[in-house]
Design a protein around this motif. Structure first.
Motif, PDB file in Angstrom:
ATOM      1  N   ALA A  10     -12.861  -8.549  -6.895  1.00 54.97           N
ATOM      2  CA  ALA A  10     -12.946 -10.085  -7.111  1.00 54.97           C
ATOM      3  C   ALA A  10     -14.536  -9.825  -6.740  1.00 54.97           C
ATOM      4  CB  ALA A  10     -12.639 -10.502  -6.238  1.00 54.97           C
ATOM      5  N   GLU A  11     -15.161  -9.560  -6.568  1.00 53.37           N
ATOM      6  CA  GLU A  11     -16.965  -9.844  -6.015  1.00 53.37           C
ATOM      7  C   GLU A  11     -17.664  -9.451  -8.269  1.00 53.37           C
ATOM      8  OE1 GLU A  11     -18.494  -8.953  -2.921  1.00 53.37           O
ATOM      9  OE2 GLU A  11     -17.578 -10.095  -1.787  1.00 53.37           O
ATOM     10  N   GLU A  12     -17.439  -8.211  -8.347  1.00 49.69           N
ATOM     11  CA  GLU A  12     -18.099  -7.566  -9.264  1.00 49.69           C
ATOM     12  C   GLU A  12     -16.763  -7.913 -10.618  1.00 49.69           C
ATOM     13  OE1 GLU A  12     -18.102  -3.066  -8.608  1.00 49.69           O
ATOM     14  OE2 GLU A  12     -18.235  -2.892  -7.038  1.00 49.69           O
ATOM     15  N   LEU A  13     -16.035  -8.749 -10.855  1.00 51.33           N
ATOM     16  CA  LEU A  13     -15.366  -8.821 -12.239  1.00 51.33           C
ATOM     17  C   LEU A  13     -15.768 -10.316 -12.258  1.00 51.33           C
ATOM     18  CD1 LEU A  13     -11.638  -8.097 -11.300  1.00 51.33           C
ATOM     19  CD2 LEU A  13     -13.162  -7.209 -12.949  1.00 51.33           C
ATOM     20  N   SER A  14     -16.482 -11.056 -11.097  1.00 52.52           N
ATOM     21  CA  SER A  14     -16.553 -12.103 -11.278  1.00 52.52           C
ATOM     22  C   SER A  14     -18.369 -13.042 -11.494  1.00 52.52           C
ATOM     23  CB  SER A  14     -16.624 -12.929 -10.071  1.00 52.52           C
ATOM     24  OG  SER A  14     -15.645 -13.146  -9.099  1.00 52.52           O
ATOM     25  N   ALA A  15     -19.009 -11.387 -11.693  1.00 51.36           N
ATOM     26  CA  ALA A  15     -20.047 -10.689 -11.805  1.00 51.36           C
ATOM     27  C   ALA A  15     -20.500 -10.427 -12.670  1.00 51.36           C
ATOM     28  CB  ALA A  15     -20.669 -10.100 -10.890  1.00 51.36           C
ATOM     29  N   SER A  16     -19.345 -10.121 -13.712  1.00 50.67           N
ATOM     30  CA  SER A  16     -20.229  -9.517 -14.956  1.00 50.67           C
ATOM     31  C   SER A  16     -18.928 -10.662 -16.024  1.00 50.67           C
ATOM     32  CB  SER A  16     -18.977  -8.014 -15.234  1.00 50.67           C
ATOM     33  OG  SER A  16     -17.244  -7.783 -14.706  1.00 50.67           O
ATOM     34  N   ASP A  17     -18.415 -10.839 -15.498  1.00 53.20           N
ATOM     35  CA  ASP A  17     -17.138 -11.816 -16.293  1.00 53.20           C
ATOM     36  C   ASP A  17     -16.849 -13.069 -15.863  1.00 53.20           C
ATOM     37  OD1 ASP A  17     -15.386 -13.143 -17.854  1.00 53.20           O
ATOM     38  OD2 ASP A  17     -14.141 -11.048 -17.940  1.00 53.20           O
ATOM     39  N   PRO A  18     -17.907 -14.751 -16.814  1.00 55.93           N
ATOM     40  CA  PRO A  18     -17.984 -16.273 -16.142  1.00 55.93           C
ATOM     41  C   PRO A  18     -15.933 -16.538 -15.748  1.00 55.93           C
ATOM     42  CG  PRO A  18     -19.493 -15.204 -17.748  1.00 55.93           C
ATOM     43  CD  PRO A  18     -18.423 -13.843 -17.900  1.00 55.93           C
ATOM     44  N   LEU A  19     -15.406 -16.618 -17.393  1.00 54.65           N
ATOM     45  CA  LEU A  19     -13.756 -16.306 -16.992  1.00 54.65           C
ATOM     46  C   LEU A  19     -13.432 -16.102 -15.766  1.00 54.65           C
ATOM     47  CD1 LEU A  19     -11.529 -17.180 -19.938  1.00 54.65           C
ATOM     48  CD2 LEU A  19     -10.736 -16.143 -18.149  1.00 54.65           C
ATOM     49  N   MET A  20     -13.427 -15.080 -15.534  1.00 55.76           N
ATOM     50  CA  MET A  20     -13.077 -15.043 -14.733  1.00 55.76           C
ATOM     51  C   MET A  20     -13.441 -15.118 -13.806  1.00 55.76           C
ATOM     52  SD  MET A  20     -10.642 -11.798 -14.015  1.00 55.76           S
ATOM     53  CE  MET A  20     -10.219 -11.058 -15.476  1.00 55.76           C
ATOM     54  N   ALA A  21     -14.357 -15.066 -13.494  1.00 55.73           N
ATOM     55  CA  ALA A  21     -15.001 -15.483 -12.745  1.00 55.73           C
ATOM     56  C   ALA A  21     -14.489 -17.142 -11.138  1.00 55.73           C
ATOM     57  CB  ALA A  21     -16.728 -15.749 -11.753  1.00 55.73           C
ATOM     58  N   GLY A  22     -14.172 -17.348 -12.849  1.00 54.22           N
ATOM     59  CA  GLY A  22     -13.056 -18.476 -12.395  1.00 54.22           C
ATOM     60  C   GLY A  22     -11.864 -18.830 -11.877  1.00 54.22           C
ATOM     61  N   LEU A  23     -11.032 -17.662 -12.220  1.00 56.20           N
ATOM     62  CA  LEU A  23     -10.109 -17.732 -12.060  1.00 56.20           C
ATOM     63  C   LEU A  23     -10.015 -17.189 -10.375  1.00 56.20           C
ATOM     64  CD1 LEU A  23      -7.926 -15.739 -15.116  1.00 56.20           C
ATOM     65  CD2 LEU A  23      -7.966 -17.685 -14.134  1.00 56.20           C
ATOM     66  N   VAL A  24     -10.970 -15.904 -10.023  1.00 54.13           N
ATOM     67  CA  VAL A  24     -11.162 -15.609  -9.155  1.00 54.13           C
ATOM     68  C   VAL A  24     -11.050 -16.843  -8.090  1.00 54.13           C
ATOM     69  CG1 VAL A  24     -12.385 -13.933  -6.603  1.00 54.13           C
ATOM     70  CG2 VAL A  24     -12.064 -13.008 -10.022  1.00 54.13           C
ATOM     71  N   ALA A  25     -11.955 -17.567  -8.122  1.00 52.48           N
ATOM     72  CA  ALA A  25     -11.767 -18.673  -7.514  1.00 52.48           C
ATOM     73  C   ALA A  25     -11.448 -19.975  -7.194  1.00 52.48           C
ATOM     74  CB  ALA A  25     -13.829 -20.236  -8.245  1.00 52.48           C
ATOM     75  N   ARG A  26     -10.261 -19.888  -8.100  1.00 47.64           N
ATOM     76  CA  ARG A  26      -9.464 -21.012  -8.574  1.00 47.64           C
ATOM     77  C   ARG A  26      -8.456 -19.945  -7.471  1.00 47.64           C
ATOM     78  NH1 ARG A  26      -6.307 -21.927 -13.774  1.00 47.64           N
ATOM     79  NH2 ARG A  26      -8.756 -22.310 -14.189  1.00 47.64           N
ATOM     80  N   TYR A  27      -8.143 -18.839  -6.940  1.00 52.44           N
ATOM     81  CA  TYR A  27      -7.278 -18.376  -6.749  1.00 52.44           C
ATOM     82  C   TYR A  27      -7.540 -17.726  -4.925  1.00 52.44           C
ATOM     83  CZ  TYR A  27      -3.945 -19.615 -10.507  1.00 52.44           C
ATOM     84  OH  TYR A  27      -4.020 -20.522 -11.941  1.00 52.44           O
ATOM     85  N   PRO A  28      -8.281 -18.503  -4.082  1.00 50.47           N
ATOM     86  CA  PRO A  28      -8.621 -17.567  -3.022  1.00 50.47           C
ATOM     87  C   PRO A  28      -7.593 -16.847  -2.004  1.00 50.47           C
ATOM     88  CG  PRO A  28      -9.299 -20.014  -2.358  1.00 50.47           C
ATOM     89  CD  PRO A  28      -8.265 -19.535  -4.588  1.00 50.47           C
ATOM     90  N   GLY A  29      -8.209 -16.024  -1.160  1.00 51.34           N
ATOM     91  CA  GLY A  29      -7.018 -15.919  -0.608  1.00 51.34           C
ATOM     92  C   GLY A  29      -5.463 -15.142  -0.740  1.00 51.34           C
ATOM     93  N   VAL A  30      -5.591 -14.438  -1.737  1.00 50.88           N
ATOM     94  CA  VAL A  30      -4.069 -14.277  -2.362  1.00 50.88           C
ATOM     95  C   VAL A  30      -4.085 -13.383  -3.220  1.00 50.88           C
ATOM     96  CG1 VAL A  30      -2.314 -16.262  -2.110  1.00 50.88           C
ATOM     97  CG2 VAL A  30      -3.952 -16.174  -4.424  1.00 50.88           C
ATOM     98  N   SER A  31      -3.512 -12.037  -3.167  1.00 55.56           N
ATOM     99  CA  SER A  31      -3.766 -10.773  -3.983  1.00 55.56           C
ATOM    100  C   SER A  31      -2.567 -10.006  -3.615  1.00 55.56           C
ATOM    101  CB  SER A  31      -4.535  -9.889  -2.946  1.00 55.56           C
ATOM    102  OG  SER A  31      -4.053  -9.808  -2.465  1.00 55.56           O
ATOM    103  N   LEU A  32      -2.412  -9.383  -4.745  1.00 53.75           N
ATOM    104  CA  LEU A  32      -1.070  -8.085  -4.497  1.00 53.75           C
ATOM    105  C   LEU A  32      -1.032  -7.372  -3.541  1.00 53.75           C
ATOM    106  CD1 LEU A  32      -2.782  -5.126  -7.003  1.00 53.75           C
ATOM    107  CD2 LEU A  32      -1.055  -6.825  -7.415  1.00 53.75           C
ATOM    108  N   VAL A  33       0.259  -7.355  -3.480  1.00 52.57           N
ATOM    109  CA  VAL A  33       1.607  -7.613  -1.947  1.00 52.57           C
ATOM    110  C   VAL A  33       2.608  -6.227  -2.311  1.00 52.57           C
ATOM    111  CG1 VAL A  33       2.754  -8.392   0.096  1.00 52.57           C
ATOM    112  CG2 VAL A  33       1.178  -9.509  -1.375  1.00 52.57           C
TER     113      VAL A  33
END
Length: 205
Positions: A10-33
């Protein structure tokens, strides 16, 4: 349990892709299960093919009520006649029987998959009747939680990429494949966040 790589991805995707950074920030604390059990996961994917989520849940409940423990041995024990009252088509019953046979014969051996790359596992899975590449890729993502799967034929992934990156304009498959290279080695994670951009409720297979 959050996959061990999730925070880094999530950190590396956020650093390289501003749109992805927004999605990561929008959905904290959840992931694949992961559902955990490979046979149960694959059986459920077969049951749910080409029907709505609601219908799939209903048929799966009937299937479990008949089968009890969803294991290869139990499915083989009941046989095709024993599964006819579950609301399954004859073809899906055949697929489930073939899946059980592959597990019982050792043709599908989950214990060894940790040492196999993604394509090797896909090759094993698509040898089962009723399992195509998309189903195998969903298994890699949602059961084995492999970090770099990019399911090109997934309609939801395509739609999210078109909407978020191409102003809604459809792109050829080759272009989607090339575009996804920016997210290596975390394409499963990028795919998951793109799915969330369309439907905030995580889906488990």
């Amino acid at each position: 349990m959050i996959p061990c790589y999730w925070t880094q991805a999530a950190e590396e995707l956020s650093a390289s892709d501003p749109l992805m950074a927004g999605l990561v920030a929008r959905y904290p604390g959840v992931s694949l299960v992961s559902r955990g059990d490979p046979f149960c996961t694959l059986a459920r994917s077969i049951v749910g093919q080409q029907i709505s989520v609601k219908a799939a849940d209903s048929v799966w409940s009937r299937f479990v009520s008949v089968v009890g423990a969803v294991t290869p041995g139990r499915v083989a024990e009941l046989g095709r006649e024993g599964l006819e009252g579950c609301g399954l088509s004859k073809r899906k019953i055949e697929y489930l029987a073939d899946l059980a046979g592959h597990f019982l014969s050792g043709q599908l051996a989950p214990a060894g998959w940790a040492a196999h790359d993604d394509e090797a596992i896909i090759a094993e899975l698509v040898a089962v009747r009723g399992i195509g590449r998309w189903t195998a890729e969903m298994f890699l993502i949602f059961n084995l939680m492999r970090p770099d799967v990019f399911p090109l034929d997934d309609i939801g992934l395509q739609r999210a990429i078109f909407l978020r990156y191409f102003n809604g304009e459809k792109q050829p498959r080759r272009a989607i494949s090339a575009f996804g290279e920016r997210w290596r080695p975390w394409r499963s994670v990028a795919t998951w966040y793109l799915w969330r951009s369309l439907d905030p409720v995580p889906v488990a297979y």
